[in-house]
Design an enzyme around this catalytic site. Structure first.
Site, short mmCIF file in Angstrom:
data_model
loop_
_atom_site.label_atom_id
_atom_site.label_comp_id
_atom_site.label_asym_id
_atom_site.label_seq_id
_atom_site.Cartn_x
_atom_site.Cartn_y
_atom_site.Cartn_z
N GLU A 47 -6.57 1.64 -1.94
CA GLU A 47 -6.93 2.25 -3.23
C GLU A 47 -7.72 3.52 -2.94
O GLU A 47 -8.18 3.71 -1.82
CB GLU A 47 -7.78 1.30 -4.09
N ALA A 86 -1.49 -1.17 4.50
CA ALA A 86 -1.09 -0.32 5.63
C ALA A 86 0.20 -0.80 6.29
O ALA A 86 1.05 0.01 6.70
CB ALA A 86 -2.21 -0.28 6.66
N CYS A 101 -28.01 -5.41 33.78
CA CYS A 101 -27.04 -4.32 33.90
C CYS A 101 -26.37 -4.43 35.27
O CYS A 101 -27.05 -4.50 36.30
CB CYS A 101 -27.76 -2.97 33.79
N ASN A 145 -12.73 2.96 14.03
CA ASN A 145 -12.80 1.53 14.33
C ASN A 145 -13.29 1.30 15.75
O ASN A 145 -13.05 2.11 16.65
CB ASN A 145 -11.42 0.87 14.14
N ASP A 193 -12.52 -1.64 17.21
CA ASP A 193 -11.61 -2.64 17.80
C ASP A 193 -10.65 -1.96 18.77
O ASP A 193 -10.61 -0.73 18.86
CB ASP A 193 -10.85 -3.40 16.68
N HIS A 252 -16.65 6.18 16.87
CA HIS A 252 -17.81 5.31 16.63
C HIS A 252 -17.98 4.28 17.74
O HIS A 252 -18.66 3.27 17.56
CB HIS A 252 -17.66 4.60 15.28
N CYS A 302 -25.81 0.33 29.08
CA CYS A 302 -27.19 0.04 29.50
C CYS A 302 -28.11 1.15 28.98
O CYS A 302 -27.86 2.34 29.22
CB CYS A 302 -27.26 0.00 31.04
C1 BV8 Z 1 -24.56 11.01 12.07
C2 BV8 Z 1 -19.89 1.49 14.19
C3 BV8 Z 1 -25.66 13.04 12.82
C4 BV8 Z 1 -20.84 0.34 14.09
C5 BV8 Z 1 -20.13 2.78 12.11
C6 BV8 Z 1 -23.69 13.76 6.02
C7 BV8 Z 1 -23.39 14.30 7.27
C8 BV8 Z 1 -23.66 13.59 8.43
C9 BV8 Z 1 -24.24 12.33 8.35
C10 BV8 Z 1 -24.54 11.77 7.14
C11 BV8 Z 1 -24.26 12.47 5.97
N1 BV8 Z 1 -24.63 11.69 4.93
C12 BV8 Z 1 -25.10 10.52 5.39
C13 BV8 Z 1 -25.09 10.53 6.72
C14 BV8 Z 1 -25.58 9.47 7.59
C15 BV8 Z 1 -24.54 8.42 7.93
C16 BV8 Z 1 -23.63 8.08 6.78
O1 BV8 Z 1 -22.53 8.59 6.68
N2 BV8 Z 1 -24.08 7.17 5.93
C17 BV8 Z 1 -23.25 6.73 4.84
C18 BV8 Z 1 -23.40 5.22 4.66
C19 BV8 Z 1 -23.65 7.50 3.60
N3 BV8 Z 1 -23.75 8.84 9.06
C20 BV8 Z 1 -24.22 8.62 10.30
O2 BV8 Z 1 -25.31 8.12 10.53
C21 BV8 Z 1 -23.33 9.03 11.46
N4 BV8 Z 1 -24.08 9.82 12.39
O3 BV8 Z 1 -24.45 11.45 10.97
O4 BV8 Z 1 -25.19 11.72 13.12
C22 BV8 Z 1 -24.51 13.98 12.80
C23 BV8 Z 1 -24.27 14.77 11.67
C24 BV8 Z 1 -23.19 15.65 11.65
C25 BV8 Z 1 -22.37 15.77 12.75
C26 BV8 Z 1 -22.62 14.98 13.86
C27 BV8 Z 1 -23.66 14.08 13.88
C28 BV8 Z 1 -22.85 7.83 12.26
C29 BV8 Z 1 -22.02 6.92 11.41
C30 BV8 Z 1 -21.37 5.83 12.29
C31 BV8 Z 1 -21.89 4.45 11.88
N5 BV8 Z 1 -21.15 3.42 12.60
N6 BV8 Z 1 -19.45 1.88 12.84
C32 BV8 Z 1 -20.17 -0.89 13.56
O5 BV8 Z 1 -18.96 -0.89 13.30
O6 BV8 Z 1 -20.89 -1.90 13.43
S1 BV8 Z 1 -19.59 3.14 10.54
C33 BV8 Z 1 -18.60 1.90 9.86
O7 BV8 Z 1 -18.22 2.33 8.54
C34 BV8 Z 1 -17.29 1.76 10.53
O8 BV8 Z 1 -17.25 2.11 11.86
C35 BV8 Z 1 -16.39 2.68 9.79
O9 BV8 Z 1 -16.12 3.76 10.59
C36 BV8 Z 1 -17.22 3.25 8.74
C37 BV8 Z 1 -16.41 3.66 7.56
O10 BV8 Z 1 -15.82 2.52 7.01
P1 BV8 Z 1 -14.22 2.51 6.79
O11 BV8 Z 1 -13.56 2.46 8.10
O12 BV8 Z 1 -13.81 3.59 5.86
O13 BV8 Z 1 -14.08 1.09 6.11
P2 BV8 Z 1 -14.47 0.70 4.61
O14 BV8 Z 1 -14.66 -0.77 4.59
O15 BV8 Z 1 -15.56 1.60 4.11
O16 BV8 Z 1 -13.17 1.08 3.78
C38 BV8 Z 1 -11.99 0.34 4.01
C39 BV8 Z 1 -10.85 1.18 3.50
O17 BV8 Z 1 -9.64 0.53 3.85
C40 BV8 Z 1 -10.86 1.32 1.99
O18 BV8 Z 1 -10.42 2.63 1.67
C41 BV8 Z 1 -9.79 0.31 1.53
O19 BV8 Z 1 -9.12 0.77 0.36
C42 BV8 Z 1 -8.86 0.34 2.68
N7 BV8 Z 1 -8.10 -0.89 2.92
C43 BV8 Z 1 -8.55 -2.18 2.84
N8 BV8 Z 1 -7.53 -3.01 3.14
C44 BV8 Z 1 -6.44 -2.24 3.43
C45 BV8 Z 1 -6.82 -0.89 3.28
N9 BV8 Z 1 -5.97 0.13 3.49
C46 BV8 Z 1 -4.71 -0.19 3.84
N10 BV8 Z 1 -4.27 -1.46 4.02
C47 BV8 Z 1 -5.11 -2.50 3.82
N11 BV8 Z 1 -4.67 -3.74 3.99
#
Ligand code: BV8
Length: 243
Positions: free
Chosen positions: A213, A229, A145, A101, A103, A118, A126
């Site tokens: 879920e 949570a 900056c 997160n 936040d 993240h 900058c």
């Molecule tokens: C990278 C900041 C190279 C910005 C975010 C394989 C290996 C490596 C990379 C990849 C790979 N496959 C694909 C990739 C590329 C990509 C990726 O993962 N794409 C996805 C879409 C397929 N990854 C990247 O580009 C990353 N960088 O890979 O660099 C590298 C490789 C290896 C090692 C080092 C470097 C960078 C990714 C970061 C992107 N930036 N955030 C912004 O926020 O605007 S990601 C963004 O989604 C959020 O930050 C968050 O972290 C992320 C995941 O989301 P979640 O937090 O899980 O939230 P989500 O809504 O998905 O789920 C909510 C969950 O909460 C659910 O489970 C739900 O059930 C639950 N929930 C809901 N309400 C409640 C609850 N639980 C409890 N109580 C509740 N009330």
């Protein structure tokens, strides 16, 4: 070392995602009505998007920054901060909270051993000189900056898709000696965070998932608890403190 929830864990790594902040009023990403349902992450959360339309990206993060200013930690954030204090007071071992997160609710709750893989919404970077500073103001291209004076070079200090997450060496080092790995409020969609459970299992850790879920890597966890949570995290933390 056998993987069992019965071994009193020494070294714990907790990974949180947007779900832990959902009940504080901050949107998740992939739930119905989530942030990525309304906005295209490829346009707003990538370096390419920032290069092609910086104003749209700066407005998107300025709106999320304004929304965060009034947000407060919930019972789940507070339970993790309490668990960390109990863990350290008891001298049980290492405690690391890794959050996806951007936040500041874990900080507000009192978590100390915390890292934002993240980045952080309340920090600005900058692109000219690399200066990172705490910033609660709207981001615009007109701002300069405070360090090098460049104008139009400011961006949110967050990790976009395709960018390297922060402090990966520290995270992987912690996962090599972890006994207990806990994922809270994350869908297991985004990598490399989604793969941490695999590293933890390879280290022989007991793995626990606490979300509303099941998500994309739920099958890899030894133990799961479903629910909001604010209900399941305090109960789980209290049981762990009592071990
Ligand atoms: C990278 C900041 C190279 C910005 C975010 C394989 C290996 C490596 C990379 C990849 C790979 N496959 C694909 C990739 C590329 C990509 C990726 O993962 N794409 C996805 C879409 C397929 N990854 C990247 O580009 C990353 N960088 O890979 O660099 C590298 C490789 C290896 C090692 C080092 C470097 C960078 C990714 C970061 C992107 N930036 N955030 C912004 O926020 O605007 S990601 C963004 O989604 C959020 O930050 C968050 O972290 C992320 C995941 O989301 P979640 O937090 O899980 O939230 P989500 O809504 O998905 O789920 C909510 C969950 O909460 C659910 O489970 C739900 O059930 C639950 N929930 C809901 N309400 C409640 C609850 N639980 C409890 N109580 C509740 N009330």
């Amino acid at each position: 070392m056998t993987r069992s929830s019965r071994n009193p864990a020494r070294n714990i790594v907790i990974l949180t995602g947007a779900g832990i902040s959902a009940e504080s009023g901050l949107g998740t990403f992939r739930d119905a009505g989530g942030i990525w349902a309304k906005f295209d992450p490829m346009k707003l959360a990538t370096p390419e998007g920032y290069a092609s339309d910086p104003d749209a990206v700066l407005d998107f993060y300025s709106a999320r920054r304004a929304n965060l200013i009034g947000a407060r930690p919930n019972a789940a954030h507070l339970a993790l901060a309490g668990l960390e204090q109990a863990w350290m007071m008891a001298g049980r071992g290492e405690f690391l909270l890794v959050t996806q997160n951007i936040d500041d609710l874990h900080e507000q709750a009192g978590s100390a051993s915390l890292l934002h893989m993240h980045g952080e919404l309340l920090k600005t970077r900058c692109t000219e000189c690399g200066h990172v500073f705490t910033d609660r103001e709207p981001l615009t291209r007109a701002r300069a900056c405070p360090s090098c004076g460049a104008v139009g070079s400011l961006r949110p200090h967050v990790v976009w898709f395709g960018e390297m997450p922060l402090e990966m060496e520290r995270i992987y080092a912690a996962l090599e000696s972890v006994d207990l790995f806990v994922a809270i409020g994350t869908s297991g969609t985004v990598w490399p965070a989604a793969g941490f459970v695999r590293e933890a299992r390879a280290a022989g850790a007991w793995t626990v998932e606490l979300t509303l879920e099941p998500g994309e890597v739920s099958a890899m966890f030894d133990e799961r608890h479903d629910g909001p949570a604010t209900q399941i995290v305090p109960d789980w933390a209290a049981r762990l403190e009592a071990v």
